[in-house]
Write a protein that holds these residues in place. Structure first.
Motif, PDB file in Angstrom:
ATOM      1  N   TYR A   2      99.079  66.597 -39.140  1.00  0.00           N
ATOM      2  CA  TYR A   2      98.915  65.426 -38.409  1.00  0.00           C
ATOM      3  C   TYR A   2      99.971  64.390 -38.997  1.00  0.00           C
ATOM      4  O   TYR A   2      99.858  63.239 -38.420  1.00  0.00           O
ATOM      5  CB  TYR A   2      97.476  64.769 -38.381  1.00  0.00           C
ATOM      6  CG  TYR A   2      96.331  65.595 -37.841  1.00  0.00           C
ATOM      7  CD1 TYR A   2      96.492  65.390 -36.573  1.00  0.00           C
ATOM      8  CD2 TYR A   2      95.588  66.283 -38.507  1.00  0.00           C
ATOM      9  CE1 TYR A   2      95.466  66.434 -35.766  1.00  0.00           C
ATOM     10  CE2 TYR A   2      94.720  67.079 -37.818  1.00  0.00           C
ATOM     11  CZ  TYR A   2      94.767  67.164 -36.358  1.00  0.00           C
ATOM     12  OH  TYR A   2      93.722  67.911 -35.879  1.00  0.00           O
ATOM     13  N   SER A  17     103.177  64.551 -37.996  1.00  0.00           N
ATOM     14  CA  SER A  17     103.986  64.471 -36.958  1.00  0.00           C
ATOM     15  C   SER A  17     103.342  63.478 -35.912  1.00  0.00           C
ATOM     16  O   SER A  17     104.119  62.755 -35.248  1.00  0.00           O
ATOM     17  CB  SER A  17     104.329  65.832 -36.179  1.00  0.00           C
ATOM     18  OG  SER A  17     105.287  66.324 -36.981  1.00  0.00           O
ATOM     19  N   LEU A  18     102.097  63.671 -35.601  1.00  0.00           N
ATOM     20  CA  LEU A  18     101.449  62.926 -34.734  1.00  0.00           C
ATOM     21  C   LEU A  18     101.551  61.418 -35.273  1.00  0.00           C
ATOM     22  O   LEU A  18     101.542  60.464 -34.425  1.00  0.00           O
ATOM     23  CB  LEU A  18      99.832  63.208 -34.562  1.00  0.00           C
ATOM     24  CG  LEU A  18      98.792  62.278 -33.792  1.00  0.00           C
ATOM     25  CD1 LEU A  18      99.311  62.308 -32.345  1.00  0.00           C
ATOM     26  CD2 LEU A  18      97.460  62.969 -33.811  1.00  0.00           C
ATOM     27  N   GLU A  48      96.813  68.994 -32.781  1.00  0.00           N
ATOM     28  CA  GLU A  48      98.000  67.989 -33.036  1.00  0.00           C
ATOM     29  C   GLU A  48      99.129  67.976 -31.861  1.00  0.00           C
ATOM     30  O   GLU A  48      99.549  66.879 -31.444  1.00  0.00           O
ATOM     31  CB  GLU A  48      98.513  68.149 -34.395  1.00  0.00           C
ATOM     32  CG  GLU A  48      99.588  67.182 -34.832  1.00  0.00           C
ATOM     33  CD  GLU A  48     100.105  67.278 -36.101  1.00  0.00           C
ATOM     34  OE1 GLU A  48     100.938  66.544 -36.524  1.00  0.00           O
ATOM     35  OE2 GLU A  48     100.071  68.296 -36.813  1.00  0.00           O
ATOM     36  N   PRO A  99     104.440  70.167 -33.303  1.00  0.00           N
ATOM     37  CA  PRO A  99     104.260  69.362 -34.613  1.00  0.00           C
ATOM     38  C   PRO A  99     105.516  69.717 -35.500  1.00  0.00           C
ATOM     39  O   PRO A  99     106.113  68.747 -36.416  1.00  0.00           O
ATOM     40  CB  PRO A  99     103.239  69.501 -35.023  1.00  0.00           C
ATOM     41  CG  PRO A  99     102.143  70.201 -33.944  1.00  0.00           C
ATOM     42  CD  PRO A  99     103.255  70.814 -33.177  1.00  0.00           C
ATOM     43  N   LEU A 137     103.157  58.175 -33.024  1.00  0.00           N
ATOM     44  CA  LEU A 137     102.546  57.179 -32.601  1.00  0.00           C
ATOM     45  C   LEU A 137     102.875  55.902 -33.177  1.00  0.00           C
ATOM     46  O   LEU A 137     103.038  54.650 -32.285  1.00  0.00           O
ATOM     47  CB  LEU A 137     100.833  57.261 -32.845  1.00  0.00           C
ATOM     48  CG  LEU A 137     100.270  58.100 -32.268  1.00  0.00           C
ATOM     49  CD1 LEU A 137      98.720  58.407 -32.531  1.00  0.00           C
ATOM     50  CD2 LEU A 137     100.368  58.492 -30.930  1.00  0.00           C
ATOM     51  N   LEU A 155      91.774  61.093 -35.723  1.00  0.00           N
ATOM     52  CA  LEU A 155      92.917  61.527 -35.003  1.00  0.00           C
ATOM     53  C   LEU A 155      92.617  62.192 -33.790  1.00  0.00           C
ATOM     54  O   LEU A 155      93.720  62.788 -33.037  1.00  0.00           O
ATOM     55  CB  LEU A 155      93.300  62.962 -36.135  1.00  0.00           C
ATOM     56  CG  LEU A 155      93.422  62.378 -37.568  1.00  0.00           C
ATOM     57  CD1 LEU A 155      93.480  63.753 -38.563  1.00  0.00           C
ATOM     58  CD2 LEU A 155      94.865  61.822 -37.728  1.00  0.00           C
ATOM     59  N   ALA A 185      97.890  66.167 -28.822  1.00  0.00           N
ATOM     60  CA  ALA A 185      97.739  64.532 -28.855  1.00  0.00           C
ATOM     61  C   ALA A 185      99.189  64.199 -28.598  1.00  0.00           C
ATOM     62  O   ALA A 185      99.188  63.422 -28.162  1.00  0.00           O
ATOM     63  CB  ALA A 185      97.195  64.479 -30.238  1.00  0.00           C
ATOM     64  N   ILE A 186     100.051  64.976 -29.376  1.00  0.00           N
ATOM     65  CA  ILE A 186     101.432  64.455 -29.143  1.00  0.00           C
ATOM     66  C   ILE A 186     101.833  64.561 -27.826  1.00  0.00           C
ATOM     67  O   ILE A 186     102.411  63.575 -27.217  1.00  0.00           O
ATOM     68  CB  ILE A 186     102.398  65.252 -30.112  1.00  0.00           C
ATOM     69  CG1 ILE A 186     102.133  65.106 -31.492  1.00  0.00           C
ATOM     70  CG2 ILE A 186     103.891  64.946 -29.855  1.00  0.00           C
ATOM     71  CD1 ILE A 186     102.817  65.893 -32.568  1.00  0.00           C
ATOM     72  N   TYR A 228     100.463  61.926 -25.733  1.00  0.00           N
ATOM     73  CA  TYR A 228     100.804  60.537 -25.959  1.00  0.00           C
ATOM     74  C   TYR A 228     102.181  60.420 -25.036  1.00  0.00           C
ATOM     75  O   TYR A 228     102.623  59.469 -24.614  1.00  0.00           O
ATOM     76  CB  TYR A 228     101.277  60.360 -27.476  1.00  0.00           C
ATOM     77  CG  TYR A 228     102.024  59.190 -27.919  1.00  0.00           C
ATOM     78  CD1 TYR A 228     101.448  57.896 -27.578  1.00  0.00           C
ATOM     79  CD2 TYR A 228     103.457  59.249 -28.365  1.00  0.00           C
ATOM     80  CE1 TYR A 228     102.514  56.721 -27.721  1.00  0.00           C
ATOM     81  CE2 TYR A 228     104.088  58.264 -28.575  1.00  0.00           C
ATOM     82  CZ  TYR A 228     103.804  56.951 -28.555  1.00  0.00           C
ATOM     83  OH  TYR A 228     104.521  55.820 -28.802  1.00  0.00           O
TER      84      TYR A 228
END
Length: 517
Positions: free
Chosen positions: A61, A63-64, A139, A251, A68, A180, A142-143, A146
């Protein structure tokens, strides 16, 4: 996780004989791993997938968080584009280009979907990642969410993977508890949630538009592609579909940098690829190798060569949609362009090794039988054409085909490849076309001589007893139809009219006097 907790984890890992931590990455040692580079599989078999803290301890996480807090969506997309990460699900479409299309498409709602519908026979790459490192997928999603401006993700996973489903549910719950996933991730104002959708085992749902139809509650059948899914996908909104392995790489690329990733593999096929190395190979299992590694190196240096000292005959890559590659082409690099040139594909990553005792006509029939069973039936070329090809292949392996059937087979295969609605139908003839191309003599032998050179097609097999027979009568005792006769200590005979070609006599003969032909 605190520095003290991280030190404990690293100390525990270092006690394992074949584990080393280098530059924050776990490196596995030993002959099986020396030619491998683990990116998608970096944590598999190393961490406890049910403990988010172990993932975080190895920069999970990170990288996430950096994305962000420090990066804009377009900067993330530029990095993925620069890395030349291509889809690992089969098509090899550039991931950054796909994300950029969804990013530029204006909409109040966008979706990010992980395609975990792994349906190829013998394939277990995605399953391994989901069961052993689920947080890498969360992860990466999520990236991606975004980057394109999405607040909702779905993981479409096969219900036949109950352990993967269990691990994903635990991982999603933990990620939400740690802030997260969900609302206001890491206090940045970014919202992204992930839900699971279970597939019921239809192979066609691995195709993107059929998967979308299934999520929407409809029958899983491909759509007519009037627009890309990045423009109109789930509920007609911009949608990204990436497979598990592609997402797991994201990631790592952001953490290690695009230049690092591009230095692995080839210019057009960067990074690594995970393969399920199976079949007649000494060391079967998952391997992750740099793109561009020759097939021969994967089979011999990593897989330990062909079992029982037998000769290598062919390798089939790409699952039911892939092609059969002869031993003469074993120096072919494994990358998107090279395999395409010789009539095969990388696909999701199946790699089946075949030895000298393999019948290539029967192999084509086996894969086509799977495709016919799994066809959704929406388009005529796939629904009718593949069934007709299977009928011809069955005739050839049964010894009832004529020479014109071989030409019919090729013609039908070419039509199906050109006219099927979706990618699965278009690639279904690959096993047939590749075996016709590289093993045409085997087809001729089946049709003209009514013989199977490999001794596999039962209808074309005959057993006879030669002069080496010592008259031990062991074959007589195991024969289910009493078709073997002769006196003790004298050469026996087989009545071909009674023989059911079960092979029991062949297996039990102590002096190899039973001939198979």
């Amino acid at each position: 996780m605190s520095l003290e907790q991280r030190a404990i984890l690293e100390e525990r890992l270092l006690k394992e004989d074949k584990i080393e931590i280098k530059d924050g990455f776990i490196v596995l040692k030993g002959d099986y791993y020396k030619e491998q580079i683990r990116i998608a599989l970096k944590n598999c078999g190393i961490i406890d997938p049910g403990n988010i803290e172990e993932y975080i301890a190895l920069d999970g996480y990170k990288s996430l968080a950096r994305a962000l807090i420090e990066e804009t969506p377009i900067k993330i997309i530029e990095q993925i584009s620069e890395s030349n990460l291509r889809g690992r699900g089969g098509a090899g479409f550039p991931t950054g280009r796909k994300w950029n299309e969804a990013y530029k498409t204006l909409s109040d709602q966008k979706y990010f979907i992980c395609n975990a519908d792994e349906g190829d026979p013998g394939a277990f790459m995605d399953r391994s990642i989901l069961e052993n490192d689920p947080h890498s997928v969360l992860e990466g999603m999520a990236i991606g969410g975004y980057a394109i401006g999405s607040n909702q993700g779905y993981i479409y996973v096969r219900a036949e993977y109950p352990m993967a489903v269990k691990k994903l549910r635990i991982a999603i719950k933990q990620a939400k508890e740690y802030g997260l996933l969900g609302d206001n991730i890491l206090g940045t104002g970014f919202n992204f949630d992930i839900e699971l959708r279970l597939g019921s085992g239809a192979f066609v749902c691995g195709e993107g538009t059929a998967l979308i139809e299934s999520i929407e509650g409809k029958r899983g059948m491909p759509r007519n592609k009037k627009a890309r899914t990045s423009h109109k996908g789930l509920y007609q909104q911009p949608t990204i579909l990436n497979n598990v392995e592609t997402i797991a790489c994201v990631p790592v690329i952001l953490q290690r940098g695009t230049e690092w990733f591009k230095n692995i593999g080839t210019e057009k096929s960067t990074g690594t690829k995970v393969f399920a190395l199976v079949g007649k190979v000494e060391k079967a299992g998952l391997v992750e190798v740099p793109m561009g590694m020759p097939l021969r190196n994967i089979i011999n240096d990593i897989g330990g060569g062909v079992q029982d000292g037998k000769a290598l005959k062919a390798v089939q890559t790409g699952g039911p949609s892939g092609g059969c590659i002869p031993v003469s082409l074993m120096d072919t690099p494994v990358d998107f362009e090279s395999l395409d040139k010789i009539g095969s594909i990388i696909g999701s990553g199946g790699m089946v090794v075949m030895d000298e005792n393999t019948c290539m006509v029967d192999i084509a029939r086996f894969f086509l039988e799977f495709t016919v069973d799994e066809s959704c039936g929406k388009c005529t070329p796939c629904r009718v054409g593949n069934k007709r090809m299977l009928e011809i292949l069955t005739m050839i392996t049964n010894g009832t085909a004529e020479l014109h059937h071989i030409e019919d087979l090729k013609e039908i295969a070419e039509v199906i490849a050109e006219t099927s609605l979706c990618g699965l139908g278009q690639t279904a003839p690959n096993p047939v076309l590749s075996t016709l191309n590289y093993f045409y003599d085997e087809y001729l032998t089946h049709v003209k001589d009514k013989k199977c050179p490999a001794g596999v097609c039962q209808a074309l097999i005959t057993y006879s007893i030669d002069e080496k027979c010592i008259g031990c009568t062991k074959c007589v005792k195991v024969c289910p139809t009493s078709c073997i006769s002769g006196n003790k200590k004298e050469q026996h005979e087989i009545d071909q009219n009674l023989c059911v070609v079960c092979g029991a006599c062949f297996e039990i003969c102590p002096v190899s006097a039973i001939r198979k032909g």
